[in-house]
Motif scaffolding. Structure first.
Motif, PDB file in Angstrom:
ATOM      1  N   LEU A  71      -7.412  -8.799  -6.477  1.00  0.00           N
ATOM      2  CA  LEU A  71      -6.806  -8.337  -5.008  1.00  0.00           C
ATOM      3  C   LEU A  71      -7.052  -6.936  -4.872  1.00  0.00           C
ATOM      4  O   LEU A  71      -7.442  -6.235  -3.827  1.00  0.00           O
ATOM      5  CB  LEU A  71      -5.290  -8.495  -5.034  1.00  0.00           C
ATOM      6  CG  LEU A  71      -4.809 -10.070  -4.705  1.00  0.00           C
ATOM      7  CD1 LEU A  71      -3.185 -10.109  -4.929  1.00  0.00           C
ATOM      8  CD2 LEU A  71      -5.459 -10.402  -3.082  1.00  0.00           C
ATOM      9  N   LEU A  72      -6.688  -6.034  -6.037  1.00  0.00           N
ATOM     10  CA  LEU A  72      -7.005  -4.660  -6.184  1.00  0.00           C
ATOM     11  C   LEU A  72      -8.481  -4.362  -5.693  1.00  0.00           C
ATOM     12  O   LEU A  72      -8.903  -3.517  -4.660  1.00  0.00           O
ATOM     13  CB  LEU A  72      -6.742  -4.115  -7.458  1.00  0.00           C
ATOM     14  CG  LEU A  72      -6.558  -2.576  -7.372  1.00  0.00           C
ATOM     15  CD1 LEU A  72      -5.317  -2.119  -6.681  1.00  0.00           C
ATOM     16  CD2 LEU A  72      -6.324  -2.184  -8.720  1.00  0.00           C
TER      17      LEU A  72
ATOM     18  N   ALA B 178      -9.274  -5.167  -2.109  1.00  0.00           N
ATOM     19  CA  ALA B 178      -8.826  -4.187  -1.202  1.00  0.00           C
ATOM     20  C   ALA B 178      -9.523  -2.873  -1.105  1.00  0.00           C
ATOM     21  O   ALA B 178      -9.735  -2.182  -0.009  1.00  0.00           O
ATOM     22  CB  ALA B 178      -7.411  -3.813  -1.468  1.00  0.00           C
TER      23      ALA B 178
ATOM     24  N   THR C 153     -12.309  -1.241   2.241  1.00  0.00           N
ATOM     25  CA  THR C 153     -12.192   0.153   2.922  1.00  0.00           C
ATOM     26  C   THR C 153     -13.293   0.399   3.971  1.00  0.00           C
ATOM     27  O   THR C 153     -13.191   0.862   4.947  1.00  0.00           O
ATOM     28  CB  THR C 153     -12.142   1.229   1.761  1.00  0.00           C
ATOM     29  OG1 THR C 153     -11.091   0.731   1.065  1.00  0.00           O
ATOM     30  CG2 THR C 153     -11.682   2.437   2.513  1.00  0.00           C
TER      31      THR C 153
ATOM     32  N   LEU D 212     -13.029  -1.518   7.095  1.00  0.00           N
ATOM     33  CA  LEU D 212     -11.884  -0.674   7.827  1.00  0.00           C
ATOM     34  C   LEU D 212     -12.200   0.755   8.545  1.00  0.00           C
ATOM     35  O   LEU D 212     -11.843   1.083   9.713  1.00  0.00           O
ATOM     36  CB  LEU D 212     -10.605  -0.290   6.970  1.00  0.00           C
ATOM     37  CG  LEU D 212      -9.815  -1.629   6.740  1.00  0.00           C
ATOM     38  CD1 LEU D 212      -8.928  -1.480   5.669  1.00  0.00           C
ATOM     39  CD2 LEU D 212      -9.154  -2.313   8.054  1.00  0.00           C
ATOM     40  N   TYR D 213     -13.117   1.309   7.994  1.00  0.00           N
ATOM     41  CA  TYR D 213     -13.817   2.498   8.547  1.00  0.00           C
ATOM     42  C   TYR D 213     -14.645   2.303  10.025  1.00  0.00           C
ATOM     43  O   TYR D 213     -14.165   2.986  11.142  1.00  0.00           O
ATOM     44  CB  TYR D 213     -14.824   3.389   7.727  1.00  0.00           C
ATOM     45  CG  TYR D 213     -14.238   3.968   6.604  1.00  0.00           C
ATOM     46  CD1 TYR D 213     -12.811   4.310   6.546  1.00  0.00           C
ATOM     47  CD2 TYR D 213     -14.590   4.183   5.417  1.00  0.00           C
ATOM     48  CE1 TYR D 213     -12.209   4.943   5.393  1.00  0.00           C
ATOM     49  CE2 TYR D 213     -14.306   4.932   4.212  1.00  0.00           C
ATOM     50  CZ  TYR D 213     -12.825   5.189   4.346  1.00  0.00           C
ATOM     51  OH  TYR D 213     -12.246   5.906   3.287  1.00  0.00           O
TER      52      TYR D 213
ATOM     53  N   ARG E 248      -6.861   3.708   4.035  1.00  0.00           N
ATOM     54  CA  ARG E 248      -6.845   2.219   3.791  1.00  0.00           C
ATOM     55  C   ARG E 248      -5.576   1.568   4.469  1.00  0.00           C
ATOM     56  O   ARG E 248      -5.484   0.553   5.006  1.00  0.00           O
ATOM     57  CB  ARG E 248      -7.148   1.764   2.656  1.00  0.00           C
ATOM     58  CG  ARG E 248      -7.271   0.566   1.945  1.00  0.00           C
ATOM     59  CD  ARG E 248      -7.157   0.316   0.477  1.00  0.00           C
ATOM     60  NE  ARG E 248      -8.577   1.098   0.176  1.00  0.00           N
ATOM     61  CZ  ARG E 248      -8.650   2.096  -0.850  1.00  0.00           C
ATOM     62  NH1 ARG E 248      -7.559   2.505  -1.448  1.00  0.00           N
ATOM     63  NH2 ARG E 248      -9.866   2.462  -1.325  1.00  0.00           N
TER      64      ARG E 248
ATOM     65  N   ASN F 156      -5.277  -0.785   8.140  1.00  0.00           N
ATOM     66  CA  ASN F 156      -4.619  -2.134   7.743  1.00  0.00           C
ATOM     67  C   ASN F 156      -3.753  -2.410   8.712  1.00  0.00           C
ATOM     68  O   ASN F 156      -3.558  -3.504   9.472  1.00  0.00           O
ATOM     69  CB  ASN F 156      -4.507  -2.579   6.380  1.00  0.00           C
ATOM     70  CG  ASN F 156      -5.390  -3.162   5.551  1.00  0.00           C
ATOM     71  OD1 ASN F 156      -5.898  -4.113   5.605  1.00  0.00           O
ATOM     72  ND2 ASN F 156      -6.145  -2.389   4.658  1.00  0.00           N
TER      73      ASN F 156
ATOM     74  N   ILE G 232       0.295  -6.819   0.386  1.00  0.00           N
ATOM     75  CA  ILE G 232      -1.022  -6.600  -0.324  1.00  0.00           C
ATOM     76  C   ILE G 232      -1.263  -5.047  -0.095  1.00  0.00           C
ATOM     77  O   ILE G 232      -1.450  -4.375  -1.045  1.00  0.00           O
ATOM     78  CB  ILE G 232      -1.978  -7.406   0.230  1.00  0.00           C
ATOM     79  CG1 ILE G 232      -1.847  -8.865  -0.147  1.00  0.00           C
ATOM     80  CG2 ILE G 232      -3.376  -6.852  -0.411  1.00  0.00           C
ATOM     81  CD1 ILE G 232      -2.120  -9.061  -1.427  1.00  0.00           C
ATOM     82  N   GLN G 233      -1.088  -4.572   0.902  1.00  0.00           N
ATOM     83  CA  GLN G 233      -1.580  -2.953   0.943  1.00  0.00           C
ATOM     84  C   GLN G 233      -0.354  -2.089   0.134  1.00  0.00           C
ATOM     85  O   GLN G 233      -0.825  -1.167  -0.305  1.00  0.00           O
ATOM     86  CB  GLN G 233      -1.670  -2.664   2.325  1.00  0.00           C
ATOM     87  CG  GLN G 233      -2.708  -3.102   2.966  1.00  0.00           C
ATOM     88  CD  GLN G 233      -4.147  -2.978   2.328  1.00  0.00           C
ATOM     89  OE1 GLN G 233      -4.204  -1.635   1.883  1.00  0.00           O
ATOM     90  NE2 GLN G 233      -4.849  -3.790   2.172  1.00  0.00           N
TER      91      GLN G 233
ATOM     92  N   TYR H 129       1.246  -2.751  -2.545  1.00  0.00           N
ATOM     93  CA  TYR H 129       0.797  -3.009  -3.730  1.00  0.00           C
ATOM     94  C   TYR H 129      -0.599  -2.469  -4.153  1.00  0.00           C
ATOM     95  O   TYR H 129      -0.374  -1.604  -5.276  1.00  0.00           O
ATOM     96  CB  TYR H 129       0.532  -4.779  -4.146  1.00  0.00           C
ATOM     97  CG  TYR H 129       0.158  -4.955  -5.670  1.00  0.00           C
ATOM     98  CD1 TYR H 129       0.873  -4.918  -6.443  1.00  0.00           C
ATOM     99  CD2 TYR H 129      -1.084  -5.380  -5.745  1.00  0.00           C
ATOM    100  CE1 TYR H 129       0.460  -5.476  -7.776  1.00  0.00           C
ATOM    101  CE2 TYR H 129      -1.692  -5.839  -6.983  1.00  0.00           C
ATOM    102  CZ  TYR H 129      -0.641  -5.808  -8.141  1.00  0.00           C
ATOM    103  OH  TYR H 129      -1.193  -5.738  -9.494  1.00  0.00           O
ATOM    104  N   VAL H 130      -1.464  -2.350  -3.214  1.00  0.00           N
ATOM    105  CA  VAL H 130      -2.686  -1.689  -3.689  1.00  0.00           C
ATOM    106  C   VAL H 130      -2.515  -0.285  -3.666  1.00  0.00           C
ATOM    107  O   VAL H 130      -2.989   0.508  -4.580  1.00  0.00           O
ATOM    108  CB  VAL H 130      -3.776  -2.089  -2.669  1.00  0.00           C
ATOM    109  CG1 VAL H 130      -4.941  -1.027  -2.642  1.00  0.00           C
ATOM    110  CG2 VAL H 130      -4.251  -3.682  -2.861  1.00  0.00           C
TER     111      VAL H 130
ATOM    112  N   MET I 124      -0.838   0.519  -6.818  1.00  0.00           N
ATOM    113  CA  MET I 124      -1.591   0.511  -7.995  1.00  0.00           C
ATOM    114  C   MET I 124      -2.743   1.544  -8.217  1.00  0.00           C
ATOM    115  O   MET I 124      -2.896   1.990  -9.250  1.00  0.00           O
ATOM    116  CB  MET I 124      -2.348  -1.087  -7.929  1.00  0.00           C
ATOM    117  CG  MET I 124      -1.592  -2.211  -8.176  1.00  0.00           C
ATOM    118  SD  MET I 124      -0.772  -2.240 -10.019  1.00  0.00           S
ATOM    119  CE  MET I 124      -2.171  -2.619 -10.876  1.00  0.00           C
ATOM    120  N   LEU I 125      -3.161   1.835  -7.074  1.00  0.00           N
ATOM    121  CA  LEU I 125      -4.355   2.818  -6.979  1.00  0.00           C
ATOM    122  C   LEU I 125      -3.684   4.310  -7.349  1.00  0.00           C
ATOM    123  O   LEU I 125      -4.173   4.864  -8.132  1.00  0.00           O
ATOM    124  CB  LEU I 125      -4.988   2.996  -5.673  1.00  0.00           C
ATOM    125  CG  LEU I 125      -5.804   1.763  -5.426  1.00  0.00           C
ATOM    126  CD1 LEU I 125      -6.635   1.977  -4.017  1.00  0.00           C
ATOM    127  CD2 LEU I 125      -7.053   1.901  -6.417  1.00  0.00           C
TER     128      LEU I 125
ATOM    129  N   THR J 285      -3.139   4.103 -11.141  1.00  0.00           N
ATOM    130  CA  THR J 285      -4.350   4.308 -11.918  1.00  0.00           C
ATOM    131  C   THR J 285      -4.773   5.789 -11.898  1.00  0.00           C
ATOM    132  O   THR J 285      -5.386   6.197 -12.940  1.00  0.00           O
ATOM    133  CB  THR J 285      -5.455   3.330 -11.294  1.00  0.00           C
ATOM    134  OG1 THR J 285      -4.815   2.033 -10.925  1.00  0.00           O
ATOM    135  CG2 THR J 285      -6.596   3.081 -12.216  1.00  0.00           C
TER     136      THR J 285
END
Lengths: 84, 244
Positions: free
Chosen positions: A56-57, A60, A64, A67-68, B182, B186, B223-224, B226-227, B230-231, B234
């Protein structure tokens, strides 16, 4: 040569349609990521939750660029920067 | 009319940010918009929830029951997520990551309550992205030596030849922009699509858009969230050099 507002709006709509072609790349990329994740779960069913979250990461992040393109389409259609 | 989608003042498609109240700030014209109002509502809900949760947890029992169970479950899951990603750097970030997780999640879901999601405004997500950017670089300068940072910034080439430095600098600046865009894009795409469904279809869009709400608001929002978290984690743990 002079263009009126409707001509520019029509061209903006065409441009928006072209901009969302950017969705092809993320689609292919997400499919590849999901396919490899499915193969990984098949090899190692115990690591299913870790594989799913990694997938999922990555999806996502891959999303991107699409999405741009979508944002540019929204800008052309609704903010109308080219219309005087 | 056929072109009424494009000329949005003639149609009833409505997802734009609207000004509510105008005031003057050092001579500039500044607006309180619907985003501010929605952020305020989300914040009030969260503050109310945390006040109740704090009152319940101050009378916590050894065997949890009812509401205490829910609060403990939320905290346990969030701490597990942060701990699993950040390793030994995790204890300093339980509070921050948990807070932005709950805030972004409620902001994304607030479309279900009839609000315009605050994260569908670039101002909100840019602020969140800039917080992440600041955290990354504060942690980088706290936990790494300046020489290591310089070597890292010139990375594919040796440090006495900083040809790649501008490119690495651009990739550092791109982090908050891509993080915020992002999340923004979304949620905005979900908002726009729901507005198109409701605005263009009229009475046909009666019951079945609930399924679209489940996808665009609940699934995509979760989901977004979580992302984003997570990012953030990280990037921060990379900047701390935890994984060497």
């Amino acid at each position: 040569m002079e263009f009126n507002e409707y001509f520019i709006l029509g061209c903006s709509a065409i441009g928006a349609g072209l901009a969302v072609i950017a969705g092809i790349g993320p689609g292919v990329g997400q499919g590849i990521a999901a396919g490899h994740a499915a193969a990984a779960v098949g090899r190692n069913p115990g690591a299913k939750s870790a594989i799913t979250s990694t997938m999922l990461l990555g999806q996502a992040v891959a999303e991107t660029t699409g999405l741009y393109g979508l944002l540019i389409a929204f800008l052309l259609l609704f903010v109308k920067p080219l219309v005087p | 009319m056929g072109y009424s989608i494009l000329l949005s003042q003639e149609s009833n498609i409505d997802f734009m940010i609207k000004g509510v109240f105008q005031y003057s700030f050092f001579g500039h014209e500044v607006w309180i918009t619907t985003t501010h109002v929605c952020v305020l509502i989300v914040m009030l809900i969260l503050i109310g929830f945390s006040v109740i949760a704090g009152r319940v947890m101050s009378r916590a029992t050894l065997v949890p029951g009812g509401f205490q169970n829910v609060v403990e479950l939320i905290v346990e899951k969030l701490d597990g997520m942060v701990g699993g990603t950040m390793g030994k750097g995790a204890p300093g970030f339980y509070n921050y990551i948990g807070t932005i997780f709950i805030f972004i999640l409620f902001s994304n879901i607030s479309g279900l309550l009839g609000l315009r999601p605050p994260t569908a405004d670039y101002g909100t997500t840019l602020a969140l992205g800039l917080i992440t950017f600041t955290l990354i670089h504060v942690n980088q300068f706290r936990f790494q030596k300046p020489k290591d940072i310089w070597v890292d910034m010139c990375s594919p080439l040796p440090p006495w030849l900083p040809i790649w430095f501008p490119i690495n600098l651009i990739s550092e600046i791109a982090v908050p922009i891509s993080l915020s865009l992002r999340l923004f894009a979304n949620i905005l795409s979900g908002t726009v699509m729901m507005a198109l469904v409701y605005g263009l279809l009229g009475w046909i869009a009666s019951i079945w858009p609930a399924a679209l709400h489940v996808y665009f608001d609940l699934f995509s929002g979760a989901i977004q969230t979580y992302v984003f978290c997570m990012l953030t984690m990280t990037y921060i743990s990379n900047a701390r050099g935890d994984n060497q």
